[in-house]
Design a protein around this motif. Structure first.
Motif, PDB file in Angstrom:
ATOM      1  N   ILE A   1       0.837  -1.181   0.055  1.00  0.00           N
ATOM      2  CA  ILE A   1       0.144  -0.026   0.029  1.00  0.00           C
ATOM      3  C   ILE A   1       0.797   1.250  -0.089  1.00  0.00           C
ATOM      4  O   ILE A   1       1.850   1.497   0.860  1.00  0.00           O
ATOM      5  CB  ILE A   1      -0.951  -0.058   1.110  1.00  0.00           C
ATOM      6  N   VAL A   2       0.695   2.049  -1.068  1.00  0.00           N
ATOM      7  CA  VAL A   2       1.584   3.227  -0.912  1.00  0.00           C
ATOM      8  C   VAL A   2       0.557   4.453  -1.422  1.00  0.00           C
ATOM      9  O   VAL A   2      -0.529   4.339  -1.949  1.00  0.00           O
ATOM     10  CB  VAL A   2       2.825   3.521  -2.141  1.00  0.00           C
ATOM     11  N   LEU A   3       0.928   5.909  -1.011  1.00  0.00           N
ATOM     12  CA  LEU A   3       0.359   6.886  -1.314  1.00  0.00           C
ATOM     13  C   LEU A   3       1.094   7.524  -2.479  1.00  0.00           C
ATOM     14  O   LEU A   3       2.087   7.938  -2.441  1.00  0.00           O
ATOM     15  CB  LEU A   3       0.330   7.915  -0.080  1.00  0.00           C
ATOM     16  N   ILE A   4       0.324   7.685  -3.533  1.00  0.00           N
ATOM     17  CA  ILE A   4       0.920   8.339  -4.795  1.00  0.00           C
ATOM     18  C   ILE A   4      -0.002   9.353  -5.415  1.00  0.00           C
ATOM     19  O   ILE A   4      -0.977   9.410  -5.204  1.00  0.00           O
ATOM     20  CB  ILE A   4       1.318   7.409  -5.689  1.00  0.00           C
ATOM     21  N   TRP A   5       0.630  10.207  -6.065  1.00  0.00           N
ATOM     22  CA  TRP A   5      -0.232  11.110  -6.845  1.00  0.00           C
ATOM     23  C   TRP A   5      -0.418  10.457  -8.088  1.00  0.00           C
ATOM     24  O   TRP A   5       0.123   9.774  -8.914  1.00  0.00           O
ATOM     25  CB  TRP A   5       0.657  12.354  -7.476  1.00  0.00           C
ATOM     26  N   VAL A   6      -1.954  10.647  -8.349  1.00  0.00           N
ATOM     27  CA  VAL A   6      -2.519  10.018  -9.608  1.00  0.00           C
ATOM     28  C   VAL A   6      -3.171  11.238 -10.138  1.00  0.00           C
ATOM     29  O   VAL A   6      -3.776  11.981  -9.926  1.00  0.00           O
ATOM     30  CB  VAL A   6      -3.507   9.036  -9.400  1.00  0.00           C
ATOM     31  N   VAL A   7      -2.723  11.339 -11.789  1.00  0.00           N
ATOM     32  CA  VAL A   7      -3.203  12.678 -12.662  1.00  0.00           C
ATOM     33  C   VAL A   7      -4.376  11.914 -13.408  1.00  0.00           C
ATOM     34  O   VAL A   7      -3.840  10.867 -14.134  1.00  0.00           O
ATOM     35  CB  VAL A   7      -1.977  13.160 -13.143  1.00  0.00           C
ATOM     36  N   VAL A   8      -5.530  12.354 -13.607  1.00  0.00           N
ATOM     37  CA  VAL A   8      -6.501  12.209 -14.509  1.00  0.00           C
ATOM     38  C   VAL A   8      -6.423  13.121 -15.731  1.00  0.00           C
ATOM     39  O   VAL A   8      -6.725  14.236 -15.297  1.00  0.00           O
ATOM     40  CB  VAL A   8      -7.882  12.027 -13.786  1.00  0.00           C
TER      41      VAL A   8
END
Ligand code: ZN
Length: 233
Positions: free
Chosen positions: A99-106
């Motif tokens: 489980i990681v926290l990442i930035w996701v770009v839409v």
């Protein structure tokens, strides 16, 4: 502990000239609490919207979300109110969990859709949406939604999500491109981050051991067959 820097929104700032000066950057130790406070205030002021029943389905093998058209064109546009001031600085300890926290770009969402509720539903197959980044909440950047997402690395991360409408022309809608910033490799074999299964030294070692075992048992069986034949005679 109680000396948190107070966070002003634009409304208080214009009413108070003194507060308009750029403030000193928060000391490192305060930054985490600062970001936490910022998120807390953001969630407090965010008007929760309830989207009508959504349909989660697939289209050409990619996840697809079908919305109510009225929600998309009217409801989402109505709650473009809150403003966020400040920066998020986040450090994550190195963990070997998937489980990681990442930035996701839409990419490809119009500005009236920069909304946590909608991002959450669009990225349902990706992970849990935690918060939007500042330019997204403030709508200072066009056609790009950037959200912090809690991602399970053992899941497949889709590169596209279809956004369409219920009870409408099935071809009405659009493909949204989904990008993942700095998503780490994850080895499903040894459950460690930083490399993939095919590069895993532990997997290679285990395979070598198994191959040797197999070869030994094969040797034993063939020896036994020879012995059996000798006995038959
Ligand atoms: Zn490994």
């Amino acid at each position: 502990q109680h000396n948190f820097p107070k966070i002003f929104n634009n409304f208080t700032r214009t009413n108070n000239a003194k507060q308009d000066k750029a403030s000193e950057p928060a000391p490192y130790t305060v930054v985490q609490s600062f970001a936490a406070r910022l998120r807390y205030n953001q969630s407090k002021t965010e008007i929760p919207i309830v989207l009508n029943d959504l349909i989660h389905t697939t289209r050409q093998g990619y996840p697809a979300v079908l919305l109510d058209e009225h929600d998309y064109y009217v409801k989402l546009a109505e709650c473009c109110k809150y403003t966020l001031v400040g920066k998020f600085i986040n450090t994550m300890p190195k963990m070997e969990l998937p489980i990681v926290l990442i930035w996701v770009v839409v990419l490809g969402l119009p500005w009236h859709c920069y909304n946590k509720v909608l991002s959450t539903t669009i990225l349902e197959s990706v992970g849990k949406v935690l918060y939007l980044d500042s330019p997204t909440s403030q709508r200072t950047r066009g056609s790009t939604t950037r959200v912090k997402v809690q991602v399970d690395l053992t899941n497949k991360s889709p590169e596209h999500v279809w956004l369409g409408f219920k009870n409408s022309d099935p071809n009405k809608g659009r493909w949204l491109k989904v990008q993942y910033e700095g998503i780490p490799d994850y080895c499903m074999y040894c459950k460690h981050q930083g490399h993939m299964d095919y590069d895993c030294t532990i997997k290679r070692r285990d395979e070598d051991v198994n191959r040797r075992k197999e070869m030994e048992s094969e040797k034993k069986t063939s020896q036994k067959e020879i012995n059996d034949k000798v006995e038959m005679k």
